[in-house]
Design a protein around this motif. Structure first.
Motif, PDB file in Angstrom:
ATOM      1  N   GLU A 109       0.836  -1.209   0.000  1.00 48.90           N
ATOM      2  CA  GLU A 109       0.000   0.000   0.000  1.00 48.90           C
ATOM      3  C   GLU A 109       0.865   1.251   0.000  1.00 48.90           C
ATOM      4  OE1 GLU A 109      -2.421  -0.358   3.433  1.00 48.90           O
ATOM      5  OE2 GLU A 109      -3.621  -2.024   2.628  1.00 48.90           O
ATOM      6  N   LEU A 110       1.963   1.209   0.770  1.00 48.06           N
ATOM      7  CA  LEU A 110       2.874   2.349   0.808  1.00 48.06           C
ATOM      8  C   LEU A 110       3.458   2.613  -0.570  1.00 48.06           C
ATOM      9  CD1 LEU A 110       4.598   4.430   2.414  1.00 48.06           C
ATOM     10  CD2 LEU A 110       6.266   2.583   2.746  1.00 48.06           C
ATOM     11  N   ALA A 111       3.954   1.570  -1.232  1.00 49.67           N
ATOM     12  CA  ALA A 111       4.584   1.728  -2.542  1.00 49.67           C
ATOM     13  C   ALA A 111       3.604   2.226  -3.595  1.00 49.67           C
ATOM     14  CB  ALA A 111       5.201   0.402  -2.984  1.00 49.67           C
ATOM     15  N   ALA A 112       2.300   2.000  -3.366  1.00 51.23           N
ATOM     16  CA  ALA A 112       1.277   2.415  -4.331  1.00 51.23           C
ATOM     17  C   ALA A 112       0.828   3.857  -4.141  1.00 51.23           C
ATOM     18  CB  ALA A 112       0.078   1.480  -4.242  1.00 51.23           C
ATOM     19  N   ARG A 113       1.339   4.525  -3.094  1.00 48.42           N
ATOM     20  CA  ARG A 113       0.953   5.928  -2.900  1.00 48.42           C
ATOM     21  C   ARG A 113       1.396   6.763  -4.107  1.00 48.42           C
ATOM     22  NH1 ARG A 113      -0.133   7.991   2.398  1.00 48.42           N
ATOM     23  NH2 ARG A 113       0.895   9.918   1.767  1.00 48.42           N
ATOM     24  N   PRO A 114       0.599   7.778  -4.498  1.00 45.15           N
ATOM     25  CA  PRO A 114       0.902   8.532  -5.720  1.00 45.15           C
ATOM     26  C   PRO A 114       2.303   9.123  -5.744  1.00 45.15           C
ATOM     27  CG  PRO A 114      -1.297   9.049  -4.931  1.00 45.15           C
ATOM     28  CD  PRO A 114      -0.676   8.192  -3.887  1.00 45.15           C
ATOM     29  N   GLU A 115       2.794   9.621  -4.613  1.00 44.75           N
ATOM     30  CA  GLU A 115       4.107  10.266  -4.616  1.00 44.75           C
ATOM     31  C   GLU A 115       5.262   9.270  -4.678  1.00 44.75           C
ATOM     32  OE1 GLU A 115       3.305   9.737  -0.132  1.00 44.75           O
ATOM     33  OE2 GLU A 115       2.175   9.969  -2.000  1.00 44.75           O
ATOM     34  N   GLY A 134      -8.940   5.084  12.456  1.00 49.04           N
ATOM     35  CA  GLY A 134      -8.668   4.207  11.326  1.00 49.04           C
ATOM     36  C   GLY A 134      -7.193   4.190  10.974  1.00 49.04           C
ATOM     37  N   MET A 135      -6.653   3.001  10.720  1.00 51.73           N
ATOM     38  CA  MET A 135      -5.242   2.852  10.372  1.00 51.73           C
ATOM     39  C   MET A 135      -4.993   3.366   8.964  1.00 51.73           C
ATOM     40  SD  MET A 135      -3.774   1.290  13.057  1.00 51.73           S
ATOM     41  CE  MET A 135      -2.425   0.193  12.616  1.00 51.73           C
ATOM     42  N   ARG A 136      -3.928   4.144   8.787  1.00 50.30           N
ATOM     43  CA  ARG A 136      -3.582   4.671   7.465  1.00 50.30           C
ATOM     44  C   ARG A 136      -2.145   5.180   7.482  1.00 50.30           C
ATOM     45  NH1 ARG A 136      -7.134   8.253   9.814  1.00 50.30           N
ATOM     46  NH2 ARG A 136      -6.368  10.352  10.253  1.00 50.30           N
ATOM     47  N   TRP A 137      -1.590   5.371   6.280  1.00 47.75           N
ATOM     48  CA  TRP A 137      -0.243   5.907   6.129  1.00 47.75           C
ATOM     49  C   TRP A 137      -0.263   7.430   6.198  1.00 47.75           C
ATOM     50  CZ3 TRP A 137       4.101   3.305   6.504  1.00 47.75           C
ATOM     51  CH2 TRP A 137       4.130   1.939   6.183  1.00 47.75           C
ATOM     52  N   GLU A 138       0.730   7.983   6.894  1.00 53.50           N
ATOM     53  CA  GLU A 138       0.931   9.433   6.923  1.00 53.50           C
ATOM     54  C   GLU A 138       2.412   9.711   6.751  1.00 53.50           C
ATOM     55  OE1 GLU A 138      -0.786  11.040  10.462  1.00 53.50           O
ATOM     56  OE2 GLU A 138      -2.848  10.689   9.790  1.00 53.50           O
ATOM     57  N   VAL A 139       2.740  10.887   6.238  1.00 55.98           N
ATOM     58  CA  VAL A 139       4.129  11.212   5.915  1.00 55.98           C
ATOM     59  C   VAL A 139       4.469  12.618   6.367  1.00 55.98           C
ATOM     60  CG1 VAL A 139       3.446  11.982   3.588  1.00 55.98           C
ATOM     61  CG2 VAL A 139       5.831  11.356   4.045  1.00 55.98           C
ATOM     62  N   VAL A 140       5.700  12.805   6.816  1.00 58.65           N
ATOM     63  CA  VAL A 140       6.240  14.137   7.089  1.00 58.65           C
ATOM     64  C   VAL A 140       7.683  14.160   6.599  1.00 58.65           C
ATOM     65  CG1 VAL A 140       4.805  14.542   9.127  1.00 58.65           C
ATOM     66  CG2 VAL A 140       7.067  13.526   9.400  1.00 58.65           C
ATOM     67  N   ALA A 141       8.177  15.351   6.244  1.00 55.34           N
ATOM     68  CA  ALA A 141       9.595  15.515   5.919  1.00 55.34           C
ATOM     69  C   ALA A 141      10.414  15.245   7.172  1.00 55.34           C
ATOM     70  CB  ALA A 141       9.861  16.920   5.396  1.00 55.34           C
ATOM     71  N   ALA A 142      11.578  14.608   7.005  1.00 59.52           N
ATOM     72  CA  ALA A 142      12.337  14.159   8.183  1.00 59.52           C
ATOM     73  C   ALA A 142      13.832  14.385   8.043  1.00 59.52           C
ATOM     74  CB  ALA A 142      12.056  12.688   8.438  1.00 59.52           C
ATOM     75  N   GLY A 143      14.223  15.507   7.490  1.00 59.35           N
ATOM     76  CA  GLY A 143      15.644  15.833   7.468  1.00 59.35           C
ATOM     77  C   GLY A 143      16.207  15.886   6.061  1.00 59.35           C
ATOM     78  N   HIS A 144      17.352  16.554   5.935  1.00 60.38           N
ATOM     79  CA  HIS A 144      17.993  16.760   4.642  1.00 60.38           C
ATOM     80  C   HIS A 144      19.492  16.800   4.840  1.00 60.38           C
ATOM     81  CE1 HIS A 144      19.152  18.703   0.841  1.00 60.38           C
ATOM     82  NE2 HIS A 144      17.966  18.320   0.375  1.00 60.38           N
ATOM     83  N   GLU A 145      20.211  16.074   3.998  1.00 59.30           N
ATOM     84  CA  GLU A 145      21.668  16.073   4.030  1.00 59.30           C
ATOM     85  C   GLU A 145      22.215  16.911   2.879  1.00 59.30           C
ATOM     86  OE1 GLU A 145      23.550  14.984   6.299  1.00 59.30           O
ATOM     87  OE2 GLU A 145      22.283  13.598   7.456  1.00 59.30           O
ATOM     88  N   ALA A 146      23.456  17.303   3.014  1.00 58.31           N
ATOM     89  CA  ALA A 146      24.081  18.085   1.949  1.00 58.31           C
ATOM     90  C   ALA A 146      24.272  17.252   0.689  1.00 58.31           C
ATOM     91  CB  ALA A 146      25.434  18.633   2.426  1.00 58.31           C
TER      92      ALA A 146
END
Length: 224
Positions: free
Chosen positions: A48-54, A100-112
């Motif tokens: 299900e995660l891999a099928a997310r549009p992004e 209800g169980m579902r996937w959620e996403v947040v940005a979690a850091g950035h490297e150079a």
């Protein structure tokens, strides 16, 4: 499960990306259904995660740690398909305020540079989920042996009373190299002991590590 949701919320508030040491696992409790013995359940969630549009159509790579909970919750970090130097934190959990169980996403850091992330990346399809139930069963068996050996040691008996609430997969060389881990009694209360179980990627038990007593109250003076 409300207790798992609260524990996960506390965990996520404490970290935006995987640190050198894994974030604390949820407190031990008796799960209504132990999904740690059901890898097919988690394969469905990852599909299900891999099928997310992004994410659909992109190669997906995990970073450092992937957590799997007995109640079905999942916590993991992915390299961003749009920026290979960035991380995204995905959770599959009971949402708030909506249920209800579902996937959620947040940005979690950035490297150079993405080269910083490279040693700790694993293709999502290469995650050895078949080792998850093997590790869970090995943990249960080891806990039974430890309970028998503890005898009348009440503090150890209390800490060993239930099986692992979660297992997490370690990627790269963090925390001793690739493999599964389980933290037993990860948040000590009173004078209970704490252990970390180390497993191979296929789930075979490698080591039982007694964790430092730094979090135990000062008046805990029972001998090991």
């Amino acid at each position: 499960m409300a207790s798992a949701a609260v524990a996960l919320a506390c965990l996520l508030a404490a970290c935006d990306r995987p640190a050198a040491a894994p974030p604390p696992a949820a407190p031990v409790h008796a799960a209504e259904r132990d999904h740690l013995h059901r890898p097919a359940y988690f394969r469905e969630r990852l599909a299900e995660l891999a099928a997310r549009p992004e994410l659909q159509g992109h190669p997906l790579r995990l970073h450092r740690f992937a957590y799997f909970y007995a109640d079905g919750t999942v916590l993991l970090w992915l390299q961003s398909p749009d920026d290979p130097a960035a991380l995204l934190r995905y959770t599959y959990a009971d949402g708030y305020p909506a249920s209800g169980m579902r996937w959620e996403v947040v940005a979690a850091g950035h490297e150079a540079s993405p080269t910083v992330l490279e040693p700790d990346l694993l293709d999502l399809d290469a995650l050895p989920l078949e080792g998850l139930p093997v590790a869970a069963a090995a943990a249960d068996a080891q806990l039974r042996r430890m309970r028998a050996e503890a005898g009348a040691d009440a503090a150890s008996q209390d800490a060993l009373a239930t099986g692992p609430d979660s297992l997490y997969y370690v990627i790269g060389q963090a925390d001793g190299g690739p493999g599964w881990r389980a933290d037993i009694n990860p948040i000590p209360m009173r004078c209970e002991r704490t252990w970390r179980f180390h497993f191979a990627p296929d789930g075979a038990l490698r080591e039982v590590e007694a964790m430092p007593d730094l979090a135990r109250p000062a008046d805990c003076d029972a001998a090991r």
